[in-house]
Motif scaffolding. Structure first.
Motif, short mmCIF file in Angstrom:
data_model
loop_
_atom_site.label_atom_id
_atom_site.label_comp_id
_atom_site.label_asym_id
_atom_site.label_seq_id
_atom_site.Cartn_x
_atom_site.Cartn_y
_atom_site.Cartn_z
N HIS A 440 73.46 44.57 47.21
CA HIS A 440 73.51 43.46 48.15
C HIS A 440 74.87 43.45 48.85
CE1 HIS A 440 75.13 42.13 44.32
NE2 HIS A 440 75.78 41.15 44.93
N THR A 441 74.88 42.99 50.07
CA THR A 441 76.10 42.97 50.87
C THR A 441 76.98 41.79 50.47
OG1 THR A 441 74.99 44.03 52.73
CG2 THR A 441 77.06 42.89 53.20
N VAL A 442 78.24 42.07 50.25
CA VAL A 442 79.21 41.03 49.88
C VAL A 442 80.38 41.09 50.84
CG1 VAL A 442 80.76 40.18 48.08
CG2 VAL A 442 78.55 41.16 47.45
N THR A 443 80.80 39.94 51.31
CA THR A 443 81.98 39.84 52.17
C THR A 443 83.18 39.43 51.33
OG1 THR A 443 80.62 39.20 54.07
CG2 THR A 443 82.98 38.71 54.19
N VAL A 444 84.25 40.18 51.44
CA VAL A 444 85.44 39.96 50.61
C VAL A 444 86.62 39.62 51.50
CG1 VAL A 444 86.94 40.96 48.84
CG2 VAL A 444 84.54 41.67 48.98
N GLN A 445 87.32 38.54 51.16
CA GLN A 445 88.54 38.17 51.87
C GLN A 445 89.71 39.01 51.34
OE1 GLN A 445 88.41 36.11 54.47
NE2 GLN A 445 86.22 35.96 54.06
N PRO A 446 90.76 39.20 52.14
CA PRO A 446 91.91 39.98 51.67
C PRO A 446 92.56 39.33 50.44
CG PRO A 446 92.04 39.59 54.04
CD PRO A 446 90.95 38.71 53.52
N PHE A 447 93.12 40.15 49.59
CA PHE A 447 93.84 39.64 48.42
C PHE A 447 94.81 40.71 47.94
CE2 PHE A 447 90.02 41.72 46.93
CZ PHE A 447 90.37 42.39 45.76
N PHE A 448 95.61 40.37 46.97
CA PHE A 448 96.50 41.34 46.33
C PHE A 448 96.02 41.56 44.90
CE2 PHE A 448 99.11 39.78 49.76
CZ PHE A 448 99.88 40.87 50.14
N MET A 449 96.08 42.81 44.45
CA MET A 449 95.61 43.13 43.11
C MET A 449 96.66 43.97 42.39
SD MET A 449 91.98 44.90 42.05
CE MET A 449 91.10 44.25 40.63
N GLY A 450 96.74 43.82 41.08
CA GLY A 450 97.70 44.59 40.31
C GLY A 450 97.52 46.09 40.51
N LYS A 451 98.61 46.77 40.80
CA LYS A 451 98.56 48.22 40.98
C LYS A 451 98.06 48.90 39.71
CE LYS A 451 101.65 51.96 42.54
NZ LYS A 451 103.05 52.25 42.97
N PHE A 452 98.40 48.31 38.57
CA PHE A 452 98.00 48.82 37.26
C PHE A 452 97.42 47.67 36.43
CE2 PHE A 452 102.15 50.79 38.44
CZ PHE A 452 101.69 52.06 38.77
N PRO A 453 96.70 48.00 35.36
CA PRO A 453 96.38 46.94 34.40
C PRO A 453 97.68 46.34 33.86
CG PRO A 453 95.17 48.97 33.90
CD PRO A 453 96.19 49.32 34.94
N VAL A 454 97.63 45.11 33.42
CA VAL A 454 98.82 44.47 32.85
C VAL A 454 99.31 45.30 31.67
CG1 VAL A 454 99.66 42.43 31.61
CG2 VAL A 454 98.20 42.17 33.64
N THR A 455 100.60 45.60 31.66
CA THR A 455 101.18 46.44 30.62
C THR A 455 101.76 45.60 29.49
OG1 THR A 455 103.32 46.50 31.72
CG2 THR A 455 101.73 48.24 32.30
N GLN A 456 102.11 46.27 28.41
CA GLN A 456 102.62 45.57 27.24
C GLN A 456 103.98 44.92 27.49
OE1 GLN A 456 102.19 47.99 23.63
NE2 GLN A 456 100.32 48.89 24.50
N ASN A 457 104.83 45.57 28.31
CA ASN A 457 106.12 44.93 28.59
C ASN A 457 105.95 43.71 29.51
OD1 ASN A 457 105.60 46.36 30.92
ND2 ASN A 457 107.55 47.43 31.00
N GLN A 458 104.99 43.77 30.44
CA GLN A 458 104.71 42.61 31.28
C GLN A 458 104.14 41.46 30.45
OE1 GLN A 458 102.06 44.55 34.00
NE2 GLN A 458 103.69 45.23 35.37
#
Length: 653
Positions: A440-458
């Motif tokens: 199915h077609t979904v419309t997505v608004q712009p956003f920012f996403m983590g370049k990586f999964p959250v790491t242990q030091n973060q």
């Protein structure tokens, strides 16, 4: 075996569309190199050339190109002109009579891409090359409008067996004319690559279609950095041999050495001396050698000229308007785009002249509470065939901002452009699951996403911040490592992490919705994995004892790996396949029937199970597909469960 070509150039239009003077010249140049017996080797009778033709004539020629062909026939379709979208997002190729009415494309005046697609699919030929030197949305001429980010899935609309599709730009970009040249930038370098033989990267005497694309795109990137040619090989399409090259020609040998020695348009002193010696060795006259060097230097000179043009314009604007208004800033951005320059290309000029960069005016820009200036990073994207063999590499760029968490630890957030996509798997996808239906077609608004999964030091830093709802274990992971992904965290733990981070930064951090996650993972691709039809343990961390499609058995590492170890997707996101399952906001639903959102919102219910995506280090490869949906109870914690965050305007309630 026959070699047949259809070359179409459209430079004349009805009022309301900008003319492209180079289009007809582009066709003539392509015809010249294809007819040359030492290059393309096509016969005159087998090349059809249409200049400024009407729709019916073009559609008839497309039919005759692909009909009654044999399996081994090489078919080439080339188009130079405008690429246009209608109000449903369908792609059309312009004709002489193409026009708009009330801001909308008059569709009978243009050739639908579906016409080309249908004829290609009906053809018996398994060696088909499609070259589109046109824009798809970003350079839609005056009078046309785009309702969304303008992303067109070219591979979906024109894909098929034994085929290679080359486009002059991405679906949201301009295709630029070239100042001082009769040809468009892209076609100029396609022709140059064939005419000089310089596109023959492996020096085997043949120019394959992927070599030609690599040569042209590399040159375009230097002359117009904001323009990104695209290559869509299907099955063995990348191996199609289009032209011969004079591999023993002294001029070609000298050109290749010049290409390898040039650095930002110049030569070091040692390089200059080596080239001078090679001139003598190859017995090239100074005039011939100088001409080769000038041609190689030309993209760099054009780029430098554009920078000078931008600087002159900026100085004149400041002279006329001491404090630049938002309107002038917007005009500068448009002029920058017209020149084919990126933000990082002009940043130093702006800082030197006005002490600041232009505001970031991305379409539907997210209004962050504490905006960060956008940065750029470069990365390499790879593509593989059904066996997992590398078929292409390409350089890309993406914007990001860095959230400083403390103790020199940062969270890098990549800008994901808005757009539309088909969520879920097609009926013919290998090992698909019913839960992935229907598409199915979904419309997505712009956003920012983590370049990586959250790491242990973060995790450790955020877990030490002020509690919002629940306590967090500062070190829950089984597989220890500062840059390994956090694991053994529940959905509730991830929600608490986002709440604490939001409280610290003033931005709205949250888990991605399931639709946002799949859209970001696919990054415009339609294959099971963002790098192609299969997966290998050189590309991701999963259970390599098992295979997908025609891939081969690989490693089973039996643990997580540091983030960023494997190639990213076309948006610049790492580790979207394997390594660690990633929590999404959504409650679990058995499939997409009966109410799946079409606007990328999280789909919530009373169900206590939550959606996970991406697979893990312990998953079979088919589970790591872009579309696969996993589920766990929200309170479960194990060594395969982690997450990454997004930041965007919160969903309205």
């Amino acid at each position: 075996m026959a070699k047949v070509a259809l070359l179409i150039g459209v430079s004349e239009y009805e009022p309301g569309l900008n003319a492209l003077p180079s289009a007809v010249k582009d066709v003539e140049a392509m015809q010249r190199v294809l007819l040359n017996p030492e290059m393309g080797g096509f016969a005159m009778a087998d090349i059809t050339v249409l200049k400024n033709s009407q729709r019916q004539e073009i559609e008839d020629a497309i039919y005759h190109l692909f009909s009654n062909r044999q399996k081994d026939d090489l078919l080439l379709f080339y188009f130079s002109g405008h690429g246009i979208k209608d109000d449903r997002g369908k792609l059309y190729l312009s004709t002489r009579a193409t026009k708009t009415q009330n801001g909308k494309l008059v569709t009978p005046s243009a050739v639908a891409a579906s016409v080309l697609h249908d004829n290609i699919n009906d053809s018996r030929s398994q060696r088909q090359v499609v070259i589109l030197d046109c824009c798809f949305s970003g350079a839609i001429a005056q009078g046309m409008t785009v309702k969304d980010a303008g992303i067109i899935n070219v591979q979906e609309q024109l894909g098929g067996k034994g085929r290679a599709i080359l486009t002059s730009s991405a679906s949201t970009q301009y295709s630029f004319e070239q100042e001082g040249s009769e040809l468009s930038i892209y076609t100029r370098y396609l022709v140059e690559g064939i005419e000089t033989g310089a596109a023959d990267k492996d020096t085997d005497g043949w120019i394959s279609i992927d070599e030609l694309h690599e040569y042209a795109s590399t040159k375009v990137e230097k002359a117009a950095p904001a323009m990104t040619p695209k290559f869509y090989p299907v099955e063995e399409g990348h191996k199609i041999l289009l032209a011969k090259s004079p591999k023993d020609d002294p001029k070609l040998k000298y050109r290749k050495e010049v290409e390898s020695r040039i650095n930002r348009g110049n030569f070091s002193i040692p390089a200059r001396r080596m080239l001078n010696s090679l001139r003598l060795q190859l017995k090239l006259t100074p005039e011939v050698a100088d001409a080769i060097e000038a041609e190689v230097q030309q993209p760099y000179r054009e780029y430098q000229h554009k920078l000078e043009e931008y600087e002159t314009t900026l100085v004149e604007a400041i002279t006329a308007e001491t404090t630049l208004s938002e309107v002038t800033f917007k005009d500068l951005r448009d002029y920058q785009q017209y020149l084919g320059l990126r933000d990082e290309d002009v940043a130093s000029i702006e800082e030197r002249i006005i002490g600041q960069q232009k505001p970031i005016l991305v379409e539907q820009t997210l209004e962050l509470t504490q905006p960060n200036p956008a940065n750029q990073f470069e990365f390499e994207v790879v593509a593989v065939n059904v066996k997992g063999e590398l078929i292409s590499r390409s350089r890309k760029r993406a914007e990001f901002f860095s959230e400083k968490l403390g103790n020199d630890v940062v969270l890098k957030m990549v800008a994901i452009p808005g757009g539309k996509f088909l969520m879920g798997s097609p009926q013919n996808e290998l090992e698909r699951n019913y839960s992935e239906s229907p598409q199915h077609t979904v419309t997505v608004q712009p956003f920012f996403m983590g370049k990586f999964p959250v790491t242990q030091n973060q995790w450790a830093i955020v877990a030490a911040l002020k509690k919002i709802s629940i306590d967090l274990n500062p070190d829950p992971s089984r597989f220890k490592g500062a840059n390994r992904p956090i694991e053994q965290v529940s959905w509730d733990d991830a929600i608490e992490f986002c709440a604490r981070l939001s409280n610290k930064t003033g931005k709205t951090y949250r888990l991605p919705s399931e639709a946002e996650w799949e859209y970001a993972c696919r990054a415009g691709t339609t294959t099971p994995f963002y790098f192609g039809e299969t997966i290998t343990t050189n590309l991701a961390n999963y259970n390599g004892k098992y295979t997908y499609n025609f891939g081969s058995i690989g490693k089973f590492r039996e643990e997580t790996t540091d983030v960023g170890k494997f190639p990213p997707n076309p948006f610049g996101l790492f580790d979207m396949h394997g390594n660690i399952w990633e929590w999404c906001q959504d409650s679990w639903h058995e499939n997409y029937y009966n109410g799946a959102p079409t606007d990328a919102r999280p789909w919530m219910s009373d169900n206590k199970e939550r959606v996970l995506r991406g697979g893990s280090w312990n998953s079979n490869p088919w589970i790591c597909r872009s579309v696969f949906r996993g589920k766990w109870a929200r309170v479960v914690q194990n060594d395969r469960l982690g997450f990454r965050v997004v930041v965007a305007a919160p969903f309205a309630t």
